[in-house]
Motif scaffolding. Structure first.
Motif, PDB file in Angstrom:
ATOM      1  N   PRO A  37       0.797  -1.233   0.000  1.00 21.98           N
ATOM      2  CA  PRO A  37       0.000   0.000   0.000  1.00 21.98           C
ATOM      3  C   PRO A  37       0.829   1.282   0.000  1.00 21.98           C
ATOM      4  O   PRO A  37       0.410   2.290  -0.571  1.00 21.98           O
ATOM      5  CB  PRO A  37      -0.825  -0.108   1.291  1.00 21.98           C
ATOM      6  CG  PRO A  37      -0.861  -1.560   1.594  1.00 21.98           C
ATOM      7  CD  PRO A  37       0.436  -2.126   1.119  1.00 21.98           C
ATOM      8  N   SER A  38       2.008   1.246   0.623  1.00 21.00           N
ATOM      9  CA  SER A  38       2.790   2.482   0.743  1.00 21.00           C
ATOM     10  C   SER A  38       3.330   2.962  -0.595  1.00 21.00           C
ATOM     11  O   SER A  38       3.831   4.092  -0.696  1.00 21.00           O
ATOM     12  CB  SER A  38       3.950   2.281   1.719  1.00 21.00           C
ATOM     13  OG  SER A  38       4.908   1.388   1.204  1.00 21.00           O
ATOM     14  N   LEU A  39       3.229   2.160  -1.651  1.00 21.53           N
ATOM     15  CA  LEU A  39       3.669   2.603  -2.963  1.00 21.53           C
ATOM     16  C   LEU A  39       2.692   3.605  -3.576  1.00 21.53           C
ATOM     17  O   LEU A  39       3.017   4.242  -4.586  1.00 21.53           O
ATOM     18  CB  LEU A  39       3.844   1.399  -3.891  1.00 21.53           C
ATOM     19  CG  LEU A  39       4.946   0.410  -3.474  1.00 21.53           C
ATOM     20  CD1 LEU A  39       5.036  -0.737  -4.471  1.00 21.53           C
ATOM     21  CD2 LEU A  39       6.287   1.109  -3.346  1.00 21.53           C
ATOM     22  N   ARG A  40       1.515   3.740  -2.966  1.00 25.28           N
ATOM     23  CA  ARG A  40       0.589   4.792  -3.401  1.00 25.28           C
ATOM     24  C   ARG A  40       0.916   6.083  -2.666  1.00 25.28           C
ATOM     25  O   ARG A  40       0.891   6.148  -1.432  1.00 25.28           O
ATOM     26  CB  ARG A  40      -0.856   4.379  -3.118  1.00 25.28           C
ATOM     27  CG  ARG A  40      -1.402   3.370  -4.099  1.00 25.28           C
ATOM     28  CD  ARG A  40      -2.901   3.204  -3.995  1.00 25.28           C
ATOM     29  NE  ARG A  40      -3.655   4.389  -4.322  1.00 25.28           N
ATOM     30  CZ  ARG A  40      -4.857   4.387  -4.897  1.00 25.28           C
ATOM     31  NH1 ARG A  40      -5.431   3.222  -5.221  1.00 25.28           N
ATOM     32  NH2 ARG A  40      -5.492   5.497  -5.151  1.00 25.28           N
ATOM     33  N   PRO A  58      10.151   4.009   8.892  1.00 24.00           N
ATOM     34  CA  PRO A  58      10.443   5.098   9.840  1.00 24.00           C
ATOM     35  C   PRO A  58      10.112   6.483   9.300  1.00 24.00           C
ATOM     36  O   PRO A  58       9.702   7.368  10.048  1.00 24.00           O
ATOM     37  CB  PRO A  58      11.957   4.948  10.085  1.00 24.00           C
ATOM     38  CG  PRO A  58      12.275   3.545   9.747  1.00 24.00           C
ATOM     39  CD  PRO A  58      11.354   3.198   8.611  1.00 24.00           C
ATOM     40  N   GLN A  59      10.267   6.660   7.980  1.00 19.44           N
ATOM     41  CA  GLN A  59       9.999   7.965   7.381  1.00 19.44           C
ATOM     42  C   GLN A  59       8.505   8.229   7.194  1.00 19.44           C
ATOM     43  O   GLN A  59       8.097   9.388   7.090  1.00 19.44           O
ATOM     44  CB  GLN A  59      10.693   8.083   6.019  1.00 19.44           C
ATOM     45  CG  GLN A  59      12.214   7.937   6.085  1.00 19.44           C
ATOM     46  CD  GLN A  59      12.686   6.522   5.822  1.00 19.44           C
ATOM     47  OE1 GLN A  59      12.090   5.566   6.322  1.00 19.44           O
ATOM     48  NE2 GLN A  59      13.758   6.380   5.043  1.00 19.44           N
ATOM     49  N   THR A  87       3.245  10.150   9.459  1.00 19.12           N
ATOM     50  CA  THR A  87       2.241  10.696   8.540  1.00 19.12           C
ATOM     51  C   THR A  87       0.987   9.839   8.545  1.00 19.12           C
ATOM     52  O   THR A  87      -0.136  10.353   8.565  1.00 19.12           O
ATOM     53  CB  THR A  87       2.819  10.774   7.113  1.00 19.12           C
ATOM     54  OG1 THR A  87       3.967  11.603   7.120  1.00 19.12           O
ATOM     55  CG2 THR A  87       1.784  11.346   6.149  1.00 19.12           C
ATOM     56  N   TRP A  88       1.157   8.509   8.555  1.00 23.56           N
ATOM     57  CA  TRP A  88       0.002   7.608   8.580  1.00 23.56           C
ATOM     58  C   TRP A  88      -0.751   7.709   9.907  1.00 23.56           C
ATOM     59  O   TRP A  88      -1.977   7.735   9.926  1.00 23.56           O
ATOM     60  CB  TRP A  88       0.455   6.167   8.356  1.00 23.56           C
ATOM     61  CG  TRP A  88       1.134   5.929   7.053  1.00 23.56           C
ATOM     62  CD1 TRP A  88       1.094   6.714   5.931  1.00 23.56           C
ATOM     63  CD2 TRP A  88       1.978   4.823   6.714  1.00 23.56           C
ATOM     64  NE1 TRP A  88       1.846   6.179   4.931  1.00 23.56           N
ATOM     65  CE2 TRP A  88       2.408   5.012   5.376  1.00 23.56           C
ATOM     66  CE3 TRP A  88       2.419   3.703   7.416  1.00 23.56           C
ATOM     67  CZ2 TRP A  88       3.255   4.119   4.728  1.00 23.56           C
ATOM     68  CZ3 TRP A  88       3.257   2.799   6.772  1.00 23.56           C
ATOM     69  CH2 TRP A  88       3.668   3.004   5.446  1.00 23.56           C
ATOM     70  N   ALA A  89      -0.004   7.784  10.993  1.00 22.41           N
ATOM     71  CA  ALA A  89      -0.651   7.911  12.304  1.00 22.41           C
ATOM     72  C   ALA A  89      -1.417   9.214  12.408  1.00 22.41           C
ATOM     73  O   ALA A  89      -2.544   9.255  12.917  1.00 22.41           O
ATOM     74  CB  ALA A  89       0.390   7.800  13.416  1.00 22.41           C
ATOM     75  N   ASP A  90      -0.835  10.286  11.922  1.00 28.67           N
ATOM     76  CA  ASP A  90      -1.512  11.592  11.949  1.00 28.67           C
ATOM     77  C   ASP A  90      -2.778  11.575  11.096  1.00 28.67           C
ATOM     78  O   ASP A  90      -3.741  12.297  11.385  1.00 28.67           O
ATOM     79  CB  ASP A  90      -0.568  12.684  11.444  1.00 28.67           C
ATOM     80  CG  ASP A  90       0.555  12.996  12.418  1.00 28.67           C
ATOM     81  OD1 ASP A  90       0.450  12.581  13.592  1.00 28.67           O
ATOM     82  OD2 ASP A  90       1.535  13.644  12.007  1.00 28.67           O
ATOM     83  N   GLY A 108      11.258   1.153  12.368  1.00 26.20           N
ATOM     84  CA  GLY A 108       9.927   1.683  12.095  1.00 26.20           C
ATOM     85  C   GLY A 108       8.887   1.132  13.048  1.00 26.20           C
ATOM     86  O   GLY A 108       7.958   1.831  13.448  1.00 26.20           O
ATOM     87  N   ILE A 109       9.028  -0.137  13.427  1.00 30.55           N
ATOM     88  CA  ILE A 109       8.111  -0.734  14.401  1.00 30.55           C
ATOM     89  C   ILE A 109       8.244  -0.047  15.748  1.00 30.55           C
ATOM     90  O   ILE A 109       7.244   0.258  16.414  1.00 30.55           O
ATOM     91  CB  ILE A 109       8.384  -2.244  14.512  1.00 30.55           C
ATOM     92  CG1 ILE A 109       7.917  -2.953  13.243  1.00 30.55           C
ATOM     93  CG2 ILE A 109       7.705  -2.843  15.742  1.00 30.55           C
ATOM     94  CD1 ILE A 109       8.260  -4.421  13.204  1.00 30.55           C
TER      95      ILE A 109
END
Length: 322
Positions: A69-72, A101-102, A106-109, A142-143
């Motif tokens: 999914p992160s490729l979108r 990690p990068q 953004t996803w959490a926000d 990242g975890i």
């Protein structure tokens, strides 16, 4: 509430946003992704309409899957849209952890509440051999960041005989890491029949070992996935087992799937899928989607036919998100 003819209720939707994956895992895409152009996949508006329709039918949890999914680039927008839909209590994501990690803040926000990360080995060299990428330290970092942000984190590991079925490294890691690591039995697909015969091992053997060693079952929650989870007082982490070849595996099914092309799949190993995309367009009332899904749910079978080596239309697991 969505309910099939066997009395199973469906609180959980796995919504694929792409088939594309940048890893080349042995059990899925050993030759890398060979698929469709990006413009074929559901748009943010179409994905939002899917989520709104399923929320109206009682869905409480939506997991975004791939491919990867992160490729979108619009993934944060998709998360935020789904997070704001009334009735959706959990927005989850399954990822291979590429550049985690990068991206995780953004996803959490945007509203992400739960993260599943695929790690098939805790040995860096073996991880690189399986996936084609030397990124294990980055993914583990990242975890750590995801947990610091308050996300519920689980790790998925495809269980493969003679590759990663030695649990010593996993047990060592779970003594001090408060995450659930879930072993998933390798499943037969049309593209990976030989690999399956070589490397499938029953999760029941792991379960027996855990119970002998004092691990205890964890009670299931309403919208939980298919994993049987276990805890031990000497470990801060947990172990989960997903065993699709076990008896009565499908009896507790509570999830449906929509592919990145807008096809409803009543089972991961069903046939070509039911095209919902025309019902996701502007001007089409949401009731059309609700009626179609409700109608087709009556065709859901009691279980899959994996034990008979029938994986339906599933060529590889990136197609519908596993």
């Amino acid at each position: 509430m969505l309910q099939d003819t066997f009395g199973r209720r469906f609180y959980y939707l796995r919504l694929s946003v792409t088939d594309v994956c940048n890893f080349s895992c042995d059990y899925c895409l050993p030759d890398g992704y060979q698929g469709r152009p990006d413009e074929a996949f559901l748009s943010p508006n179409e994905l939002t309409q899917v989520a709104r329709g399923f929320a109206a039918m009682g869905t409480q949890k939506i997991r975004l899957t791939g491919g990867e999914p992160s490729l979108r680039n619009d993934l944060p927008e998709i998360i935020e849209r789904i997070h704001t839909i009334e009735g959706i209590q959990t927005v989850a994501l399954t990822t291979n952890g590429y550049k985690l990690p990068q991206r995780i803040k953004t996803w959490a926000d945007a509203g992400l509440t739960q993260l599943n990360v695929s790690i098939d080995s805790l040995d860096p060299n073996e991880f690189q051999r399986i996936t084609g990428h030397d990124r294990l330290p980055e993914i583990l970092a990242g975890i750590t960041e995801a947990k610091a942000l308050g996300l519920a984190v689980k790790v998925n590991s495809v269980l493969m005989k003679d590759i990663n079925d030695d649990m010593s490294a996993v047990l060592h890691w779970l003594r001090t890491n408060p995450v659930t690591l879930r072993f998933i039995e390798v499943m037969e697909t049309a593209d990976q029949q030989v690999f399956f015969r070589q490397h499938h091992i029953s999760g029941a053997t792991i379960k027996e070992r855990l119970l002998v060693d004092g691990w205890q079952p964890v009670a299931r929650k309403l919208a939980d996935g298919p994993a049987q989870e276990f805890w031990h007082p000497a470990f801060v982490g947990r172990i989960g087992l997903i065993m699709p070849y076990s008896k009565d595996f499908c009896a507790t099914c509570n999830r449906l799937r929509v592919s990145s092309l807008g096809k409803l799949h009543l089972c991961l190993f069903s046939e070509q899928g039911i095209d919902l995309r025309p019902l996701l367009q502007p001007g089409v009332p949401l009731s059309g989607l609700v009626e179609a899904v409700t109608h087709h749910l009556g065709d859901k079978s009691a279980g899959h036919s994996l034990i008979d080596h029938n994986s339906g239309a599933m060529a590889n697991l990136s197609q519908i998100g596993g």
